[in-house]
Design a protein around this motif. Structure first.
Motif, PDB file in Angstrom:
ATOM      1  N   SER A 111      23.571  63.090  47.901  1.00 40.26           N
ATOM      2  CA  SER A 111      22.444  62.254  47.480  1.00 40.26           C
ATOM      3  C   SER A 111      21.154  63.033  47.687  1.00 40.26           C
ATOM      4  CB  SER A 111      22.426  60.941  48.280  1.00 40.26           C
ATOM      5  OG  SER A 111      22.254  61.213  49.660  1.00 40.26           O
ATOM      6  N   GLY A 112      20.056  62.384  47.403  1.00 43.43           N
ATOM      7  CA  GLY A 112      18.748  63.007  47.546  1.00 43.43           C
ATOM      8  C   GLY A 112      18.065  63.164  46.206  1.00 43.43           C
ATOM      9  N   VAL A 113      16.880  63.695  46.262  1.00 42.04           N
ATOM     10  CA  VAL A 113      16.036  63.834  45.071  1.00 42.04           C
ATOM     11  C   VAL A 113      16.715  64.690  43.993  1.00 42.04           C
ATOM     12  CG1 VAL A 113      13.835  64.730  44.215  1.00 42.04           C
ATOM     13  CG2 VAL A 113      13.919  63.513  46.401  1.00 42.04           C
ATOM     14  N   LEU A 114      17.175  65.873  44.348  1.00 38.66           N
ATOM     15  CA  LEU A 114      17.757  66.771  43.341  1.00 38.66           C
ATOM     16  C   LEU A 114      19.084  66.257  42.786  1.00 38.66           C
ATOM     17  CD1 LEU A 114      16.741  70.214  44.846  1.00 38.66           C
ATOM     18  CD2 LEU A 114      15.872  69.159  42.746  1.00 38.66           C
ATOM     19  N   PRO A 115      20.007  65.757  43.615  1.00 38.63           N
ATOM     20  CA  PRO A 115      21.221  65.176  43.031  1.00 38.63           C
ATOM     21  C   PRO A 115      20.924  64.004  42.097  1.00 38.63           C
ATOM     22  CG  PRO A 115      21.612  65.697  45.313  1.00 38.63           C
ATOM     23  CD  PRO A 115      20.133  65.896  45.070  1.00 38.63           C
ATOM     24  N   GLU A 116      19.900  63.222  42.414  1.00 40.10           N
ATOM     25  CA  GLU A 116      19.521  62.122  41.527  1.00 40.10           C
ATOM     26  C   GLU A 116      19.052  62.662  40.174  1.00 40.10           C
ATOM     27  OE1 GLU A 116      16.113  58.714  41.377  1.00 40.10           O
ATOM     28  OE2 GLU A 116      17.202  58.932  43.276  1.00 40.10           O
ATOM     29  N   VAL A 117      18.278  63.751  40.204  1.00 37.04           N
ATOM     30  CA  VAL A 117      17.837  64.388  38.956  1.00 37.04           C
ATOM     31  C   VAL A 117      19.050  64.856  38.152  1.00 37.04           C
ATOM     32  CG1 VAL A 117      16.691  66.448  38.031  1.00 37.04           C
ATOM     33  CG2 VAL A 117      15.554  65.075  39.766  1.00 37.04           C
ATOM     34  N   VAL A 118      19.992  65.499  38.819  1.00 40.09           N
ATOM     35  CA  VAL A 118      21.190  66.004  38.139  1.00 40.09           C
ATOM     36  C   VAL A 118      22.001  64.842  37.564  1.00 40.09           C
ATOM     37  CG1 VAL A 118      23.398  67.201  38.480  1.00 40.09           C
ATOM     38  CG2 VAL A 118      21.295  68.139  39.464  1.00 40.09           C
ATOM     39  N   GLU A 119      22.181  63.775  38.342  1.00 32.39           N
ATOM     40  CA  GLU A 119      22.919  62.594  37.872  1.00 32.39           C
ATOM     41  C   GLU A 119      22.227  61.960  36.665  1.00 32.39           C
ATOM     42  OE1 GLU A 119      25.826  61.228  38.925  1.00 32.39           O
ATOM     43  OE2 GLU A 119      26.185  62.335  40.798  1.00 32.39           O
ATOM     44  N   ASP A 120      20.900  61.853  36.720  1.00 32.80           N
ATOM     45  CA  ASP A 120      20.145  61.271  35.601  1.00 32.80           C
ATOM     46  C   ASP A 120      20.240  62.156  34.355  1.00 32.80           C
ATOM     47  OD1 ASP A 120      19.464  59.166  37.263  1.00 32.80           O
ATOM     48  OD2 ASP A 120      17.378  59.830  37.544  1.00 32.80           O
ATOM     49  N   PHE A 121      20.154  63.476  34.544  1.00 32.70           N
ATOM     50  CA  PHE A 121      20.308  64.382  33.408  1.00 32.70           C
ATOM     51  C   PHE A 121      21.690  64.210  32.789  1.00 32.70           C
ATOM     52  CE2 PHE A 121      21.943  68.426  31.752  1.00 32.70           C
ATOM     53  CZ  PHE A 121      21.105  68.561  30.655  1.00 32.70           C
ATOM     54  N   ALA A 122      22.719  64.176  33.630  1.00 27.62           N
ATOM     55  CA  ALA A 122      24.087  64.005  33.127  1.00 27.62           C
ATOM     56  C   ALA A 122      24.214  62.702  32.357  1.00 27.62           C
ATOM     57  CB  ALA A 122      25.082  64.050  34.288  1.00 27.62           C
ATOM     58  N   ALA A 123      23.653  61.631  32.894  1.00 28.25           N
ATOM     59  CA  ALA A 123      23.712  60.335  32.207  1.00 28.25           C
ATOM     60  C   ALA A 123      23.025  60.404  30.845  1.00 28.25           C
ATOM     61  CB  ALA A 123      23.081  59.248  33.073  1.00 28.25           C
ATOM     62  N   SER A 124      21.951  61.180  30.756  1.00 30.36           N
ATOM     63  CA  SER A 124      21.247  61.312  29.472  1.00 30.36           C
ATOM     64  C   SER A 124      22.098  62.053  28.445  1.00 30.36           C
ATOM     65  CB  SER A 124      19.903  62.030  29.662  1.00 30.36           C
ATOM     66  OG  SER A 124      20.082  63.430  29.814  1.00 30.36           O
ATOM     67  N   ARG A 125      23.121  62.795  28.911  1.00 26.47           N
ATOM     68  CA  ARG A 125      24.039  63.527  28.035  1.00 26.47           C
ATOM     69  C   ARG A 125      25.389  62.817  27.950  1.00 26.47           C
ATOM     70  NH1 ARG A 125      20.919  67.058  25.384  1.00 26.47           N
ATOM     71  NH2 ARG A 125      22.884  67.715  24.507  1.00 26.47           N
ATOM     72  N   ASP A 126      25.445  61.572  28.466  1.00 22.22           N
ATOM     73  CA  ASP A 126      26.692  60.797  28.488  1.00 22.22           C
ATOM     74  C   ASP A 126      27.792  61.558  29.227  1.00 22.22           C
ATOM     75  OD1 ASP A 126      28.263  58.545  27.960  1.00 22.22           O
ATOM     76  OD2 ASP A 126      29.049  59.406  26.107  1.00 22.22           O
ATOM     77  N   ALA A 127      27.406  62.169  30.349  1.00 20.65           N
ATOM     78  CA  ALA A 127      28.346  62.969  31.140  1.00 20.65           C
ATOM     79  C   ALA A 127      28.432  62.411  32.553  1.00 20.65           C
ATOM     80  CB  ALA A 127      27.877  64.426  31.189  1.00 20.65           C
ATOM     81  N   ARG A 128      29.502  62.754  33.235  1.00 22.44           N
ATOM     82  CA  ARG A 128      29.625  62.416  34.651  1.00 22.44           C
ATOM     83  C   ARG A 128      29.516  63.721  35.443  1.00 22.44           C
ATOM     84  NH1 ARG A 128      34.680  63.519  36.575  1.00 22.44           N
ATOM     85  NH2 ARG A 128      36.273  63.917  35.000  1.00 22.44           N
ATOM     86  N   VAL A 129      29.176  63.608  36.721  1.00 26.29           N
ATOM     87  CA  VAL A 129      28.963  64.784  37.566  1.00 26.29           C
ATOM     88  C   VAL A 129      30.120  64.929  38.545  1.00 26.29           C
ATOM     89  CG1 VAL A 129      27.445  65.880  39.256  1.00 26.29           C
ATOM     90  CG2 VAL A 129      26.464  64.513  37.403  1.00 26.29           C
TER      91      VAL A 129
END
Length: 154
Positions: A59-77
């Motif tokens: 968790s944290g700021v950077l993992p949230e950014v990565v998760e949000d980016f993945a969601a914007s690409r319809d991807a899971r992390v």
């Protein structure tokens, strides 16, 4: 129109058309296409509030950014937690798509992997030039992540 000027115009138009059709920026390994609708393989190295690892949870700021980016690409992390050095090795060998931690624009890993623009305005960065690391040459993926961060951070 004089013949030389006409020839130069034709050459410019042809070059522009060729570049438009070649997918610049490109991903030689097809990372962005593979991630879209699929899996983003992310690495995390603990770093204060930027990246928090608790057991198997990242968790944290950077993992949230990565998760949000993945969601914007319809991807899971899928997360891998490791040292910076091991994450860099995983990026260089193609086992990861992105790595986050306390890396800054002054990272010593810049010769082995690609480094995003610095984002000192990330919450928890405390003004440090925080960057994300990516495989070398995956320019389409890097451009997409940087565009996403630019939109998110205003």
């Amino acid at each position: 129109m004089r013949p030389r000027v006409f020839s130069a115009c034709v050459m410019v138009v042809t070059l522009a058309a060729a570049l438009a059709g070649c997918g610049v920026p490109a991903d030689p390994d097809g990372s962005l296409d593979r991630i879209t609708g699929g899996v983003l393989r992310a690495g995390a190295s603990p770093s204060g509030d930027l990246v928090v690892v608790d057991g198997g949870e990242v968790s944290g700021v950077l993992p949230e950014v990565v998760e949000d980016f993945a969601a914007s690409r319809d991807a899971r992390v899928e997360w891998t937690v490791d040292s910076e050095e091991d994450l860099v090795d995983d990026l260089a060998s193609g086992r990861l798509d992105v790595a986050v931690g306390g890396m800054t624009a002054q990272t010593p890993w810049a010769e082995q992997v690609s480094v995003t623009r610095a984002y000192p305005d990330l919450p928890g960065a405390n003004g440090a030039d925080v960057v994300l690391l990516l495989p070398m040459g995956e320019n389409g993926l890097q451009a997409a992540i940087e565009r996403f961060l630019d939109e998110e951070l205003g």
